[in-house]
Scaffold this active site. Structure first.
Site, PDB file in Angstrom:
ATOM      1  N   GLU A 119      -3.829   7.886  -3.402  1.00 52.61           N
ATOM      2  CA  GLU A 119      -3.495   5.894  -2.897  1.00 52.61           C
ATOM      3  C   GLU A 119      -3.633   4.892  -4.099  1.00 52.61           C
ATOM      4  OE1 GLU A 119      -6.114   5.328   1.215  1.00 52.61           O
ATOM      5  OE2 GLU A 119      -6.855   4.680  -0.894  1.00 52.61           O
ATOM      6  N   TYR A 163       0.679  -0.895   0.050  1.00 50.58           N
ATOM      7  CA  TYR A 163      -0.258   0.153  -0.396  1.00 50.58           C
ATOM      8  C   TYR A 163       0.419   1.768  -0.147  1.00 50.58           C
ATOM      9  CZ  TYR A 163      -2.844   3.831   1.665  1.00 50.58           C
ATOM     10  OH  TYR A 163      -3.442   5.095   1.889  1.00 50.58           O
TER      11      TYR A 163
END
Lengths: 377, 293
Positions: free
Chosen positions: A189, A101
């Site tokens: 993101e 991530y």
């Protein structure tokens, strides 16, 4: 403002962030052609401005042209959380080795942009933040210095990125921050950032939120803006520039100022009724805005009564009362309407509303009681 | 005596020639605020109600002498630059009324204030301003609802603050200073910093805190009160009926996932021993009760 994954990825590509090969399709036939061109397997992904598309079946893998056609056909006929899917992104399916991530967010309490990285990619990062906060490396960014390479390396060490991946990892994070700053983002993101079996780091997904207050200087991106509200009244309100949120109840509400309007909703609920909406007409109380607001609220078939709560402040109450009366001219008021007005020249304001169908309330709490009783009749 | 501003405070108005700037400058002067100059680039040499207007903050200070606080009515696209200009000219306090300043501009402003040091502060943006009743009003709030007295007020809201203050005043509970910290996600002074100032102010006996959904500023305030605050605090939180994921008027008033709900804030205050009013009309009674204990 939200943008689609394919739009975010176009911006990624402009900033040298590696993305899978792929293209957007508007029809199953187009999806088949793109997929055949890419080679199989491919991922077919719904392009829709809400989260949770994976769980809704909006991402499918196809291993041949016919499968690609059928998957695209299924996805393009879906509604996800009420929104129709109008486009699919057709991409090469990556041979995944590991998922990371990587994200940038504006942290309200730190008052900084924060780089976040985790070895637990591909899952809900908010869940990880709650259950395993240590699995997320975080570093705040100085807005004048920007994100420094040493800060990215520190994050990489903490989440145990292998040394041979350090150079591409640092480049991706650095480029993501460049995009974040340039596009006035509030969130960027990559989840997951995929390490492929042949050792490449690729942004398999892309999420970007842009600051609504900065759209005036982001003209190219602002053109992508599309209405995401499925509710027709919310759509209409947005077109008119009204701060309106539709709820489930029966009391239409107009207030001035965000805090006072929220409190008016709470007061109505406490009095035993349910608010039908939030509508903040701003700090003042302009007649034309009251009128537009009333017209909008009266279109909601669930509304059985209206409560207007205005704190006059610097605007005089008699001016506000005149505004409300003007607003009512030509409006068919078929439901009871309670008005609470306070501020300077309150008495004159009250007298102006005498002899009209409007019901005067001296306080917010009393007004909430009155309208709650009226809608129950 | 009071916090941040008083009758001696020398005030500059940036954006004084605009409609809002000119209108509110007049009202501030009527209230007794010492406005010494205004600034609008390109309008130097003009005046607004007898207040001299300059092209830059530097020129204004050179002509009228030191300035304690600058209040900004500058349009959002130019606001951050105006703030940095005032900071560069040596002004230590700022009240930013402007709504809609980009978040990344405010991140830079916040950082510039950090670098400038702890004696520098700003309130807002997207706020009604600050008032020490009977002495100094810097902002857009309606003067008539305020009364001098011992209650400090802090709020993220505008009209809701006037509502609460009007009720305090009606109950005879005057205010030491009222601070509207603003409804944006990135603001200057936050609840904790203002609570600390009230805690140190000998003229403040109790504090009313008006919060709303979004962010964690109220939770941090509850934590500070539990650890350090010796004066009574009464809280109110707006937005119990607000749904998740929708912006409720203010840019900062949004519940994200499980973050920022009214219940989370109410629970935090309750756990810290802070009485939470269900409705604004209960606030005066809760304050009186807290003062008696």
């Amino acid at each position: 403002m939200k943008v689609h994954e394919y739009q975010a990825k176009a911006l990624f590509a402009q900033h040298q962030i590696p993305i899978p090969r792929g293209q957007v399709a508007n029809s199953p036939e187009e999806a088949r052609l793109i997929a055949t061109d890419l080679g199989f397997p491919v991922a077919i992904k719904a392009q829709v401005l809400v989260g949770g598309r994976g769980k809704a079946g909006g991402i499918q893998i196809a291993s041949g042209p016919e499968e690609a056609f059928q998957a695209a056909e299924r996805i393009l006929s879906m509604r996800i959380k009420g929104l129709p899917v109008e486009k699919v992104l057709v991409e090469e399916a990556l041979p995944i080795s590991t998922e990371f991530y990587l994200g940038l967010i504006v942290d309200r309490s730190l008052e900084r942009t924060v780089l976040m990285a985790s070895a637990l990619g591909g899952v809900d990062i908010e869940e990880v933040a709650l259950t395993q906060p240590d699995a997320i490396a975080k570093v705040p960014v100085d807005p004048f210095l920007g994100l420094c390479d040493f800060q990215i390396r520190a994050c990489a060490r903490k989440i145990r990125i292998s040394p041979d991946l350090l150079t591409p990892f640092v480049a991706i994070a650095r480029n993501l921050y460049a995009l974040f700053a340039k596009a006035d983002a509030t969130l960027a993101e990559i989840n997951p950032l995929v390490l492929t079996k042949d050792g490449r780091l690729i942004a398999a997904d892309a999420k970007l939120l842009l600051d609504d207050s900065a759209l005036y200087r982001q003209k190219a991106i602002a053109q992508w803006r599309e209405e995401v509200e499925e509710d027709p009244l919310e759509r209409e309100a947005h077109q008119k520039g009204l701060a309106y949120v539709r709820l489930q109840g029966e009391v239409g509400i107009i207030g001035n100022g965000a805090g006072l309007t929220m409190t008016t909703l709470d007061a109505v609920q406490r009095a035993g009724a349910q608010p039908a909406n939030f509508l903040d007409i701003g700090g003042g109380a302009r007649a034309d805005v009251v009128r537009e607001g009333l017209t909008l609220i009266l279109k909601d078939p669930q509304v059985k009564g209206i409560f207007i709560n205005i704190f006059g402040g610097i605007t005089r109450c008699d001016e506000v009362a005149k505004g409300i009366l003007q607003a009512l001219e030509g409006v068919d008021l078929a439901v009871p309407c309670v008005v609470r007005l306070t501020g300077t020249r309150e008495e004159e304001g009250r007298r102006l509303l005498e002899g009209t169908p409007l019901i005067w309330a001296p306080t917010m709490e009393d007004g909430a009681q009155k309208i709650a009783e009226l809608v129950k009749k | 005596m009071a916090i941040l501003v008083n009758k001696e405070t020398r005030v500059l108005v940036q954006g004084i020639t605009g409609r809002e700037g000119a209108f509110h400058s007049r009202l501030m002067v009527e209230y007794g605020t010492k406005i010494v100059a205004g600034v609008t680039p390109g309008r130097g040499g003009q005046s607004v109600d007898g207040i001299p207007v300059f092209d830059s903050v530097e020129e204004a200070i050179a002509a009228v002498g030191p300035v304690d606080v600058s209040v900004l009515f500058v349009p959002a696209p130019f606001a951050a630059d105006a703030i940095l200009e005032a900071l560069d000219a040596g002004i230590k306090g700022m009240v930013i009324i402007t709504e809609g300043i980009p978040v990344q501009d405010m991140l830079k402003v916040t950082r510039a204030f950090e670098v400038a040091g702890p004696d520098h502060w700003f309130i807002g943006p997207n706020c009604p301003g600050i008032i020490t009743p009977g002495q100094c009003k810097i902002g857009i709030m309606p003067a008539q609802v305020f009364l001098p007295g011992p209650i400090g007020v802090i709020s993220r809201s505008g009209t809701l603050t006037y509502e609460v203050v009007a009720q305090l005043t009606r109950a005879g509970l005057g205010q030491s200073t009222c601070v509207g910290i603003g409804g944006d996600p990135i603001v200057g002074l936050d609840f904790v910093e203002v609570l600390r100032l009230f805690h140190q102010d000998p003229e403040t006996e109790a504090v009313v805190l008006i919060g709303e959904i979004g962010g964690t500023d109220e939770e941090e305030a509850a934590d500070y009160i539990r650890r350090e605050m010796k004066k009574p605090v009464v809280a109110f939180v707006a937005g119990k009926t607000a749904p998740e994921g929708k912006r409720m008027g203010h840019a900062g008033a949004i519940i994200m996932g499980r973050m920022g709900t009214a219940q989370s804030k109410i629970d935090a205050f309750t756990a810290a021993g802070v009485p939470v009013a269900e409705m604004p009309d209960q606030i005066p009674h809760l304050v009186q009760k807290a003062l008696r204990q």
